[in-house]
Enzyme design. Sequence first.
Site, mmCIF file in Angstrom:
data_model
loop_
_atom_site.group_PDB
_atom_site.id
_atom_site.type_symbol
_atom_site.label_atom_id
_atom_site.label_comp_id
_atom_site.label_asym_id
_atom_site.label_seq_id
_atom_site.Cartn_x
_atom_site.Cartn_y
_atom_site.Cartn_z
ATOM 1 N N LYS A 188 55.477 77.959 11.472
ATOM 2 C CA LYS A 188 55.829 79.332 11.064
ATOM 3 C C LYS A 188 54.919 80.402 11.669
ATOM 4 O O LYS A 188 55.374 81.518 11.905
ATOM 5 C CB LYS A 188 55.786 79.448 9.533
ATOM 6 C CG LYS A 188 57.027 78.894 8.871
ATOM 7 C CD LYS A 188 57.001 79.149 7.374
ATOM 8 C CE LYS A 188 58.210 78.545 6.720
ATOM 9 N NZ LYS A 188 58.198 78.640 5.273
ATOM 10 N N ASP A 221 62.130 83.979 3.857
ATOM 11 C CA ASP A 221 61.443 83.456 2.655
ATOM 12 C C ASP A 221 61.146 84.639 1.733
ATOM 13 O O ASP A 221 61.189 84.531 0.502
ATOM 14 C CB ASP A 221 60.099 82.814 3.030
ATOM 15 C CG ASP A 221 60.269 81.410 3.588
ATOM 16 O OD1 ASP A 221 61.325 80.809 3.346
ATOM 17 O OD2 ASP A 221 59.349 80.937 4.275
HETATM 18 P P1 NAP Z 1 51.158 75.513 3.461
HETATM 19 O O1 NAP Z 1 51.086 76.683 4.375
HETATM 20 O O2 NAP Z 1 50.664 74.190 3.920
HETATM 21 O O3 NAP Z 1 50.388 75.921 2.107
HETATM 22 C C1 NAP Z 1 50.213 75.035 1.024
HETATM 23 C C2 NAP Z 1 49.252 75.620 0.023
HETATM 24 O O4 NAP Z 1 49.161 74.684 -1.048
HETATM 25 C C3 NAP Z 1 47.810 75.823 0.539
HETATM 26 O O5 NAP Z 1 47.253 76.911 -0.113
HETATM 27 C C4 NAP Z 1 47.134 74.527 0.097
HETATM 28 O O6 NAP Z 1 45.745 74.645 -0.071
HETATM 29 C C5 NAP Z 1 47.779 74.338 -1.256
HETATM 30 N N1 NAP Z 1 47.667 72.969 -1.736
HETATM 31 C C6 NAP Z 1 48.114 71.854 -1.110
HETATM 32 N N2 NAP Z 1 47.837 70.769 -1.875
HETATM 33 C C7 NAP Z 1 47.189 71.229 -2.984
HETATM 34 C C8 NAP Z 1 46.650 70.603 -4.134
HETATM 35 N N3 NAP Z 1 46.720 69.273 -4.285
HETATM 36 N N4 NAP Z 1 46.076 71.383 -5.079
HETATM 37 C C9 NAP Z 1 46.011 72.716 -4.925
HETATM 38 N N5 NAP Z 1 46.484 73.383 -3.851
HETATM 39 C C10 NAP Z 1 47.089 72.634 -2.897
HETATM 40 O O7 NAP Z 1 52.675 75.260 3.008
HETATM 41 P P2 NAP Z 1 53.802 76.370 2.718
HETATM 42 O O8 NAP Z 1 54.625 76.616 3.928
HETATM 43 O O9 NAP Z 1 53.158 77.515 2.042
HETATM 44 O O10 NAP Z 1 54.738 75.572 1.686
HETATM 45 C C11 NAP Z 1 54.254 75.262 0.396
HETATM 46 C C12 NAP Z 1 55.368 74.662 -0.458
HETATM 47 O O11 NAP Z 1 56.401 75.618 -0.646
HETATM 48 C C13 NAP Z 1 56.023 73.436 0.179
HETATM 49 O O12 NAP Z 1 56.306 72.516 -0.825
HETATM 50 C C14 NAP Z 1 57.297 74.006 0.752
HETATM 51 O O13 NAP Z 1 58.311 73.030 0.846
HETATM 52 C C15 NAP Z 1 57.643 75.043 -0.288
HETATM 53 N N6 NAP Z 1 58.526 76.092 0.225
HETATM 54 C C16 NAP Z 1 59.706 76.249 -0.398
HETATM 55 C C17 NAP Z 1 60.581 77.220 0.030
HETATM 56 C C18 NAP Z 1 61.877 77.364 -0.685
HETATM 57 O O14 NAP Z 1 62.785 78.017 -0.151
HETATM 58 N N7 NAP Z 1 61.996 76.826 -1.879
HETATM 59 C C19 NAP Z 1 60.256 78.047 1.118
HETATM 60 C C20 NAP Z 1 59.012 77.869 1.723
HETATM 61 C C21 NAP Z 1 58.150 76.887 1.263
HETATM 62 P P3 NAP Z 1 44.718 74.331 1.143
HETATM 63 O O15 NAP Z 1 44.874 75.498 2.087
HETATM 64 O O16 NAP Z 1 43.421 74.224 0.484
HETATM 65 O O17 NAP Z 1 45.205 73.049 1.771
#
Ligand code: NAP
Length: 506
Positions: free
Chosen positions: A296, A333
């Site tokens: 992204k 998003d």
């Molecule tokens: P990302 O950029 O990898 O960010 C993930 C975030 O979650 C980071 O802040 C990470 O912290 C934190 N995290 C991961 N594991 C954790 C844990 N065990 N405890 C606490 N914090 C934790 O991913 P993203 O693109 O933001 O996506 C995140 C989620 O949203 C995914 O599940 C994705 O599928 C979902 N999503 C859904 C939609 C929808 O339309 N429903 C759209 C976009 C995303 P660190 O930086 O410390 O690793």
Amino acid sequence: MGVFGRGVHRICAVVAAATAKEAARQVRRALRVTSTVELRLDWLRSDAERTAFLDWLRRSRAARRANFLATCRRREGGGEFRGSPERELVWLARAKDAGCRWCDLEIETLRRLPKQALRQNASLPRVLLSLHRFDRTPSLSKATLGNENGADAVKIAATARTIADSIRLLRIARGLKNLVAVPMGEIGLPARLLALREGSALAYAPVAQATAPGQVSLEQLTSLYRAHRLTGRTRVYGVIANPVVHSLSPLFHNTGFAVRRVDAIYLPFLVDDLRDFVHAIPELGVRGFSVTIPHKQAILRYLADCEPLAAQIGAVNTVVVRRDGKLIGSNTDYLGVLHALRSKLRLRGSRVLLFGAGGAARAAAFALAHDGAHVFICARREGRARELARVAGGEAIRRSLLRSTSFDAIINTTPVGMVPRQGASPLAPNELNCRVLLDMVTRPLETELLRIAVRRGIMAIPGVSMFFAQGVAQWELWTGQRAPRPAMEAAVLRQLRAEEASRKRN
Ligand code: NAP
């Protein structure tokens, strides 16, 4: 018209089973969809099962109307048959007696036979000479693929390690009539389908178990991707991700195309090297794509232009490929989060907590701040929460304060609770002091966090609400039409519920 016919008859259903009974059952299933069927005689567990199956085929009326292609691939060529090249030929000749019009003979067997063996062997059906490379895509020119050695058609099946590999195979298929091109592996999946558009005489799809890496089931190939309808005019869209296998987007977008009768296909691109994909866009004819983890942010450097909000967020989840080939980025998003929350909450003046500070949290923080909400960010790395709060105009909050602080809404933006670890919750029950909770996780449909919220009397919004809203915005941007939203949503919900039921059974 290719050697195997046109339309759905270019989809070759693969029957592969250990017993004659199961193979016969698969043949009946295959014939409901296509008349071209490969029979993997090498998968039958013994000579007795092979004999029983071919006896059934000879007696069955199916053989008279279908175009059967018999394969008894030896281990050397990547199959299951343990016999000699001569024994392989014996089984292929028996298959002809049972009604098979074609056989697949691998090049390894041909090399072990005397020269001219094929031309002189009248007991064989028509021959599709096959070349398999499971480790890479070999460098082959069209000239080397002439119908030498008496073969009636040639198949080249090779593992694509990059998208450029897939393209090399597509180029071979272009303009050759009696050629079957099969890019294998997950990276090769889009090209496996697009090969039909380029002129490949067949695309293979298993009736039950996959027999080669990256195969798409018969049901998916014909109903979800409608691969047999691909033409040079079909518009190509897709999602780029790594991993991509669990993406719900192909089901969502292709359902929309089918319902509105849009001549378009949406494919899952497993993209490791973003540059490899971007270079392939013109040749694959891609007109637009969704972008997800981990591309992204990285995609920004390939864009000619970007919607101001997406540029501000610093992340793009949607790209339109203009007619001049330029890439234009946007972020839906952002719309997804607002859409999911707006019907439950007046955002202006409300207090919203984001748990997590990654890409999705960024889009949400800008969207909510833009709509007048007071945004709080809590992340396991406090520095990241502070940084996001600074750029988006919010406030970082320490985890230890969550139990004593209340919000109008809490949004989980971490992947915690996603399958296969669906028992986990990112927040404890006493940290959920809010009226509304949105969990961005889409799989499972009902996460542990949502369950906890419901038990506490909180209005719970599943991640699919956001997924639907951002996806509809993409679909409408690409097609310029109104999306058939209910049908697209129903298809995804059916799939998620079926997965949930299957998890409960196991
Ligand atoms: P990302 O950029 O990898 O960010 C993930 C975030 O979650 C980071 O802040 C990470 O912290 C934190 N995290 C991961 N594991 C954790 C844990 N065990 N405890 C606490 N914090 C934790 O991913 P993203 O693109 O933001 O996506 C995140 C989620 O949203 C995914 O599940 C994705 O599928 C979902 N999503 C859904 C939609 C929808 O339309 N429903 C759209 C976009 C995303 P660190 O930086 O410390 O690793």
